[in-house]
Design a protein around this motif. Structure first.
Motif, PDB file in Angstrom:
ATOM      1  N   GLU A 115      76.232  64.816  45.298  1.00  0.00           N
ATOM      2  CA  GLU A 115      75.216  65.427  46.158  1.00  0.00           C
ATOM      3  C   GLU A 115      74.507  66.560  45.441  1.00  0.00           C
ATOM      4  O   GLU A 115      75.128  67.317  44.669  1.00  0.00           O
ATOM      5  CB  GLU A 115      75.843  65.973  47.444  1.00  0.00           C
ATOM      6  CG  GLU A 115      76.214  64.888  48.444  1.00  0.00           C
ATOM      7  CD  GLU A 115      76.824  65.444  49.717  1.00  0.00           C
ATOM      8  OE1 GLU A 115      76.967  64.653  50.666  1.00  0.00           O
ATOM      9  OE2 GLU A 115      77.164  66.647  49.762  1.00  0.00           O
ATOM     10  N   THR A 143      71.527  62.428  47.616  1.00  0.00           N
ATOM     11  CA  THR A 143      72.873  61.863  47.546  1.00  0.00           C
ATOM     12  C   THR A 143      72.831  60.611  46.686  1.00  0.00           C
ATOM     13  O   THR A 143      72.020  59.712  46.937  1.00  0.00           O
ATOM     14  CB  THR A 143      73.397  61.499  48.947  1.00  0.00           C
ATOM     15  OG1 THR A 143      73.401  62.670  49.776  1.00  0.00           O
ATOM     16  CG2 THR A 143      74.808  60.937  48.871  1.00  0.00           C
ATOM     17  N   ARG A 156      80.802  62.588  51.749  1.00  0.00           N
ATOM     18  CA  ARG A 156      79.382  62.287  51.873  1.00  0.00           C
ATOM     19  C   ARG A 156      78.854  62.834  53.196  1.00  0.00           C
ATOM     20  O   ARG A 156      79.481  62.705  54.237  1.00  0.00           O
ATOM     21  CB  ARG A 156      79.169  60.774  51.809  1.00  0.00           C
ATOM     22  CG  ARG A 156      77.720  60.348  51.864  1.00  0.00           C
ATOM     23  CD  ARG A 156      77.589  58.858  51.665  1.00  0.00           C
ATOM     24  NE  ARG A 156      76.200  58.461  51.565  1.00  0.00           N
ATOM     25  CZ  ARG A 156      75.802  57.298  51.095  1.00  0.00           C
ATOM     26  NH1 ARG A 156      76.689  56.409  50.683  1.00  0.00           N
ATOM     27  NH2 ARG A 156      74.519  57.005  51.033  1.00  0.00           N
TER      28      ARG A 156
END
Length: 427
Positions: A33, A111, A342
């Motif tokens: 990220e 991401t 995530r």
């Protein structure tokens, strides 16, 4: 043929890859990220820019014979590594905030999901583009806000690297600058370009009148004449004598700009040139623009402060591994910690449409009325989700920014120092 971008990276990306190939961890499914831990001191928001340029660069991120030869020449001779690179094509997924979106500390603006090998290679490219362009866009947005709808022109090409100048012009246009002096930005991205003359042109001629006459004969009476090479008042009188009262504009590039602008407006009006615009330049930043708010100014030209991020030349973004084979991982270093897993993200709004918070979570977010999803798909299995020309991508980003900026509380656009305009709720 895509422009080669594979060597726009750091050596340690390849040494990590070589070691991972050797110990068998290179194929692990990973999530990286991009986020900023904090905003530059005193800033209340950031503007994401550069996503379109990153997606432009991705197809060219390949290692052909020339790139492999260059690596060998620099001592990277591991044949396992070189063989893997020769076959490399990014095949993972990329999600992120739409370009032009506002961001805050912890916002997962990009991401990357891929094998460790593929994901780690993109770190430097992603950060170099996003950090630069977001810094410029964030500074430019503050200038646009300070200008209160008076037009701004980007003119910083002579104050930065030649390629940074093109990227800066793009980023400034994205957040509302109307035009740029940079011709390559016009060619590549469709940024409107503008320009008239510098002091050298006036000094070339025997007198100011001859210089103004030459410019008018070439560009027409709608042009903008630079009137401060010698004496501003006499320059304005001469400009109107040569061009007539339909003169498009005058430019002031030095001195006490608020006072000069007021005197210039009064003189122009007395000469019948009531529609002639007063444009000011001279090392402007957002604070100088705000200081000219009460002056009769019709537009601003901004150079050095814009292309250097007005004191914040980087957005402070980092690229961190947050998940490995489905297991959240996080850095715990003091002052540099990260949150594993995530993320999804939404912007929360009040009933009147005003943004109230940003919610970032590694678990599903329970939707509420007024929530707006921030993360959108950009790349799937190595293919762009919505291919667009560079000019179309910039136009879309500009339109998106214009929509979302109005949702921030009004005080967020003030230049007074303060905390981020929205709280980031991390769960």
């Amino acid at each position: 043929m895509p422009t080669a971008t594979a060597l726009l990276t750091d050596r340690y990306e390849l040494t990590m890859l070589a070691a991972a190939l050797a110990d068998g961890t290179a194929a692990r499914d990973c999530v990286f990220e991009v986020f900023a831990r904090r905003l530059p001191h005193g800033r209340r928001y950031g503007v994401l820019a550069g996503t379109g340029r990153l997606l432009e660069a991705l197809p060219g991120f390949r290692f052909g014979d020339g790139e492999l030869t260059a690596l060998r020449a620099q001592g990277l001779t591991d044949e396992r590594l070189l063989g893997w690179l020769a076959d490399f094509r990014f095949s993972g997924d990329i999600d992120g905030y739409a370009e032009g979106e506002l961001f805050f500390p912890g916002s997962p603006v990009l991401t990357v999901r891929a094998s460790f090998a593929e994901g780690v290679l993109l770190e430097t490219l992603a950060l170099s583009i996003l950090n630069h362009d977001s810094a410029i866009a964030s500074a430019a947005a503050r200038m646009v806000a300070a200008a209160c709808e008076r037009p701004c022109i980007e003119m910083g090409s002579r104050r930065t690297h030649e390629e940074a100048a093109v990227a800066a012009a793009r980023a400034a246009h994205l957040v509302g600058f109307g035009a740029s002096s940079n011709l390559e930005a016009g060619r590549r991205y469709g940024v409107p370009t503008t320009g008239t003359s510098a002091h050298a042109f006036t000094l070339l001629h025997d007198d100011e009148r001859a210089a103004f006459r030459a410019q008018i004969d070439t560009l027409g009476v709608g042009t903008t004449l630079l009137v401060d090479t010698y004496d501003v008042e006499q320059g304005i009188r001469t400009a109107v004598e040569v061009a007539g009262p339909e003169l498009g504009g005058i430019r002031l590039d030095s001195g006490d700009l608020p006072t000069l602008a007021a005197r210039a407006r009064e003189l122009l009006d007395s000469l019948g040139a009531r529609r002639t615009r007063v444009i000011v330049t001279s090392d402007l930043d957002e604070y100088a623009i705000a200081g000219l708010m009460a002056a009769p100014v019709d537009g601003y030209g901004v150079g050095t402060s814009l292309v250097t991020g007005s004191g914040a030349p980087t957005a402070g973004m980092v690229y961190k591994l947050v998940e490995r084979d489905g297991v959240p991982v996080a850095k715990r270093s003091e002052g540099k910690n990260s949150v594993g897993g995530r993320k999804s993200a939404v912007r929360r709004h009040a009933a009147d449409g005003t943004a109230t918070a940003e919610v970032v979570s590694s678990a599903p977010i329970e939707p509420r009325s007024g929530d707006r999803d921030l993360v959108v798909p950009l790349v799937r299995a190595g293919e762009l989700c919505a291919p667009a020309s560079p000019a179309d991508a910039l136009r879309t980003a500009r339109e998106h920014h214009a929509r979302v900026r109005h949702a921030l509380p009004a005080e967020a656009w003030a230049l007074s120092r303060g905390e981020p305009a929205l709280e980031t709720l991390t769960t």
